[in-house]
Write a protein that holds these residues in place. Sequence first.
Motif, PDB file in Angstrom:
ATOM      1  N   GLY A 320       0.805  -1.209   0.000  1.00  0.00           N
ATOM      2  CA  GLY A 320       0.000   0.000   0.000  1.00  0.00           C
ATOM      3  C   GLY A 320       0.844   1.268   0.000  1.00  0.00           C
ATOM      4  N   TYR A 321       2.081   1.169   0.510  1.00  0.00           N
ATOM      5  CA  TYR A 321       2.987   2.320   0.497  1.00  0.00           C
ATOM      6  C   TYR A 321       3.287   2.779  -0.936  1.00  0.00           C
ATOM      7  CZ  TYR A 321       7.580   4.611   0.585  1.00  0.00           C
ATOM      8  OH  TYR A 321       8.628   5.465   0.386  1.00  0.00           O
ATOM      9  N   LEU A 322       3.221   1.850  -1.902  1.00  0.00           N
ATOM     10  CA  LEU A 322       3.533   2.163  -3.296  1.00  0.00           C
ATOM     11  C   LEU A 322       2.320   2.702  -4.053  1.00  0.00           C
ATOM     12  CD1 LEU A 322       5.557  -1.082  -4.123  1.00  0.00           C
ATOM     13  CD2 LEU A 322       6.460   1.110  -3.307  1.00  0.00           C
ATOM     14  N   ALA A 323       1.160   2.667  -3.433  1.00  0.00           N
ATOM     15  CA  ALA A 323      -0.076   3.025  -4.142  1.00  0.00           C
ATOM     16  C   ALA A 323      -0.094   4.450  -4.687  1.00  0.00           C
ATOM     17  CB  ALA A 323      -1.279   2.788  -3.224  1.00  0.00           C
ATOM     18  N   PRO A 324       0.352   5.472  -3.935  1.00  0.00           N
ATOM     19  CA  PRO A 324       0.300   6.833  -4.493  1.00  0.00           C
ATOM     20  C   PRO A 324       1.068   6.975  -5.799  1.00  0.00           C
ATOM     21  CG  PRO A 324       0.642   6.925  -2.125  1.00  0.00           C
ATOM     22  CD  PRO A 324       0.775   5.478  -2.518  1.00  0.00           C
ATOM     23  N   ALA A 325       2.296   6.438  -5.843  1.00  0.00           N
ATOM     24  CA  ALA A 325       3.076   6.505  -7.082  1.00  0.00           C
ATOM     25  C   ALA A 325       2.428   5.669  -8.169  1.00  0.00           C
ATOM     26  CB  ALA A 325       4.505   6.028  -6.828  1.00  0.00           C
ATOM     27  N   GLY A 326       1.894   4.528  -7.783  1.00  0.00           N
ATOM     28  CA  GLY A 326       1.220   3.672  -8.765  1.00  0.00           C
ATOM     29  C   GLY A 326       0.006   4.334  -9.373  1.00  0.00           C
ATOM     30  N   ASP A 327      -0.757   5.054  -8.558  1.00  0.00           N
ATOM     31  CA  ASP A 327      -1.943   5.747  -9.070  1.00  0.00           C
ATOM     32  C   ASP A 327      -1.569   6.773 -10.127  1.00  0.00           C
ATOM     33  OD1 ASP A 327      -3.490   4.276  -7.377  1.00  0.00           O
ATOM     34  OD2 ASP A 327      -3.643   5.824  -5.825  1.00  0.00           O
ATOM     35  N   ALA A 328      -0.512   7.537  -9.867  1.00  0.00           N
ATOM     36  CA  ALA A 328      -0.108   8.597 -10.800  1.00  0.00           C
ATOM     37  C   ALA A 328       0.344   8.016 -12.135  1.00  0.00           C
ATOM     38  CB  ALA A 328       1.004   9.439 -10.178  1.00  0.00           C
ATOM     39  N   MET A 329       1.190   6.974 -12.092  1.00  0.00           N
ATOM     40  CA  MET A 329       1.680   6.390 -13.342  1.00  0.00           C
ATOM     41  C   MET A 329       0.579   5.649 -14.082  1.00  0.00           C
ATOM     42  SD  MET A 329       5.528   5.091 -12.400  1.00  0.00           S
ATOM     43  CE  MET A 329       5.013   4.228 -10.908  1.00  0.00           C
ATOM     44  N   ALA A 330      -0.299   4.996 -13.337  1.00  0.00           N
ATOM     45  CA  ALA A 330      -1.397   4.276 -13.974  1.00  0.00           C
ATOM     46  C   ALA A 330      -2.353   5.236 -14.672  1.00  0.00           C
ATOM     47  CB  ALA A 330      -2.155   3.444 -12.939  1.00  0.00           C
ATOM     48  N   ALA A 331      -2.554   6.419 -14.096  1.00  0.00           N
ATOM     49  CA  ALA A 331      -3.441   7.398 -14.718  1.00  0.00           C
ATOM     50  C   ALA A 331      -2.935   7.816 -16.092  1.00  0.00           C
ATOM     51  CB  ALA A 331      -3.584   8.620 -13.809  1.00  0.00           C
ATOM     52  N   ILE A 332      -1.606   7.879 -16.244  1.00  0.00           N
ATOM     53  CA  ILE A 332      -1.029   8.249 -17.538  1.00  0.00           C
ATOM     54  C   ILE A 332      -1.098   7.087 -18.520  1.00  0.00           C
ATOM     55  CG2 ILE A 332       1.081   9.000 -18.701  1.00  0.00           C
ATOM     56  CD1 ILE A 332       1.909  10.318 -16.054  1.00  0.00           C
ATOM     57  N   SER A 333      -0.655   5.919 -18.081  1.00  0.00           N
ATOM     58  CA  SER A 333      -0.586   4.776 -18.995  1.00  0.00           C
ATOM     59  C   SER A 333      -1.969   4.308 -19.439  1.00  0.00           C
ATOM     60  CB  SER A 333       0.170   3.617 -18.330  1.00  0.00           C
ATOM     61  OG  SER A 333      -0.459   3.234 -17.121  1.00  0.00           O
ATOM     62  N   ILE A 334      -2.974   4.452 -18.574  1.00  0.00           N
ATOM     63  CA  ILE A 334      -4.307   4.012 -18.970  1.00  0.00           C
ATOM     64  C   ILE A 334      -4.873   4.927 -20.045  1.00  0.00           C
ATOM     65  CG2 ILE A 334      -5.731   5.337 -17.341  1.00  0.00           C
ATOM     66  CD1 ILE A 334      -6.106   1.616 -18.193  1.00  0.00           C
ATOM     67  N   GLN A 335      -4.478   6.192 -20.055  1.00  0.00           N
ATOM     68  CA  GLN A 335      -4.920   7.101 -21.113  1.00  0.00           C
ATOM     69  C   GLN A 335      -4.270   6.736 -22.449  1.00  0.00           C
ATOM     70  OE1 GLN A 335      -7.382   9.369 -20.902  1.00  0.00           O
ATOM     71  NE2 GLN A 335      -7.647   8.561 -18.836  1.00  0.00           N
ATOM     72  N   VAL A 336      -3.021   6.290 -22.396  1.00  0.00           N
ATOM     73  CA  VAL A 336      -2.364   5.817 -23.623  1.00  0.00           C
ATOM     74  C   VAL A 336      -3.093   4.591 -24.165  1.00  0.00           C
ATOM     75  CG1 VAL A 336      -0.206   4.908 -24.585  1.00  0.00           C
ATOM     76  CG2 VAL A 336      -0.140   6.749 -22.891  1.00  0.00           C
ATOM     77  N   PHE A 337      -3.532   3.722 -23.264  1.00  0.00           N
ATOM     78  CA  PHE A 337      -4.299   2.556 -23.692  1.00  0.00           C
ATOM     79  C   PHE A 337      -5.600   2.972 -24.368  1.00  0.00           C
ATOM     80  CE2 PHE A 337      -7.945  -0.130 -22.447  1.00  0.00           C
ATOM     81  CZ  PHE A 337      -7.663  -1.249 -23.219  1.00  0.00           C
ATOM     82  N   PHE A 338      -6.293   3.941 -23.813  1.00  0.00           N
ATOM     83  CA  PHE A 338      -7.538   4.413 -24.428  1.00  0.00           C
ATOM     84  C   PHE A 338      -7.265   5.039 -25.792  1.00  0.00           C
ATOM     85  CE2 PHE A 338      -9.421   4.611 -20.004  1.00  0.00           C
ATOM     86  CZ  PHE A 338     -10.354   3.618 -20.243  1.00  0.00           C
ATOM     87  N   ALA A 339      -6.136   5.727 -25.930  1.00  0.00           N
ATOM     88  CA  ALA A 339      -5.774   6.306 -27.226  1.00  0.00           C
ATOM     89  C   ALA A 339      -5.548   5.207 -28.267  1.00  0.00           C
ATOM     90  CB  ALA A 339      -4.516   7.169 -27.086  1.00  0.00           C
ATOM     91  N   VAL A 340      -4.884   4.131 -27.882  1.00  0.00           N
ATOM     92  CA  VAL A 340      -4.674   2.998 -28.792  1.00  0.00           C
ATOM     93  C   VAL A 340      -5.994   2.330 -29.136  1.00  0.00           C
ATOM     94  CG1 VAL A 340      -3.636   0.699 -28.980  1.00  0.00           C
ATOM     95  CG2 VAL A 340      -2.314   2.588 -28.038  1.00  0.00           C
ATOM     96  N   LEU A 341      -6.866   2.232 -28.151  1.00  0.00           N
ATOM     97  CA  LEU A 341      -8.173   1.627 -28.394  1.00  0.00           C
ATOM     98  C   LEU A 341      -8.936   2.397 -29.461  1.00  0.00           C
ATOM     99  CD1 LEU A 341     -10.172  -0.585 -27.376  1.00  0.00           C
ATOM    100  CD2 LEU A 341     -11.108   1.139 -25.844  1.00  0.00           C
TER     101      LEU A 341
END
Length: 442
Positions: A320-341
């Motif tokens: 859970g300590y890694l969650a804040p950093a994970g949330d930020a990076m996931a927010a960016i990468s998931i948008q790239v996925f939507f762009a590819v979609l």
Amino acid sequence: MAAVTSFRLPSVSCRHYYPHSLISTDNSSSKPLRRFFVNTSRSSSSRIIPIKFNRCVVVARSNLNFPLISPDDNWGTWTALFATGAFGLWSERTKIGSMISAAVVSILLGLAASNMGIIPHEASSYSVVMEFLLPLTIPLMLFRADMRDVIKSTGSLLLAFLIGSVATTVGTLVAFLIVPMRSLGQDSWKIASALMASYIGGAINYVAVSDALAVSPSVIAAGVAADNVICAIYFMLLFALGSKLPAEASTSTKVTARNLDPGSGDNIAVLQTATALAVSFAICKCATHIIQMFKIQGGNLPAITAIVVILATLLPKQIGYLAPAGDAMAAISIQVFFAVLGASGSVLNVINVAPSIFIFAFIQVAVHLVVILGLGKLLNLDLKLILLASNANIGGPTTASGMATAKGWGSLVVPGILVGIFGISIATYIAYFFGIFVLKRM
């Protein structure tokens, strides 16, 4: 009164002459001689009068190729994808963007760019997103996945997901009766089964059923094109239906902002980010090794999800300590996925190759939506559970978690992925046997 006689314009032919003087350094003779020959009579034996013109005609040929960004231009493609994702995130600051969400904006922009010839429909960069960036995003989004905290909300969502699976089955049956796709021959019921698998589990199930039933490659490609366009349109509709549903109260954004503040004077944010990436890569490596060892086709995503959920449940403080950093990076990468979609959806390919498949998929998904909304309302299920379950059916666990993240439904991110994984595990078998015992005999 003068007699009226017929009049005919003289025929004109044009030739270009490039004499040997062109290679001379004399500028006065460096122009081609252009001669027009005027035929002054209708007779074939008429005299030809050469007429000289002191003009030079320049013929310009366009070297503009489409798409503007070549599929082999990896830097250009990555720039377009991340720019699309960034624009999607920025759009949420606007009134329209906040209504339809960053995810829909990224899908729309990617779809428009590819169909307008700016970016390609297919590129090696898209494969990298689907094969590497997408699996890497799953652990980043699931560092908060303590099952003891989320199991309470999974039950109702699982019920909605099962209703959605039944709705897809009904939609497949109705669509096949209306659009039998006889022009495809034996591939008609096969591609119907493959699309049914896709709309219960995801793209992995579509490929698995297509391979098991030996669908023709051209029909598979047309089905993928139709599926991409339908999914892009359907996700926009789901976001529109849920536009008035409020986000959940959460402090995760504030925590992320505090921990990732570059002016904090310490390296906590950098350490969190580096550790989160390292752990995500390690999880993906372990999952891939397990899948290769047991030779389980299409099992990477379920294995990655299982490992990170187990770790988050057994080690909630450390992971859970890694969650804040994970949330930020996931927010960016998931948008790239939507762009590819969005970019993968070729409207022209659907229209030219197999419009019947597009119509079939449209009816199939439309019936699915009507049934799941009707039964969900009859069972008094929350609308956001119905919409998220439908998203998990049509798009799979990744799009479901993406929708939950984009809409601010933090408590439903992990359940959305879990019911999506459940769908992947059952969709291939349901669609395969439904195709053989039902659709094939119709």
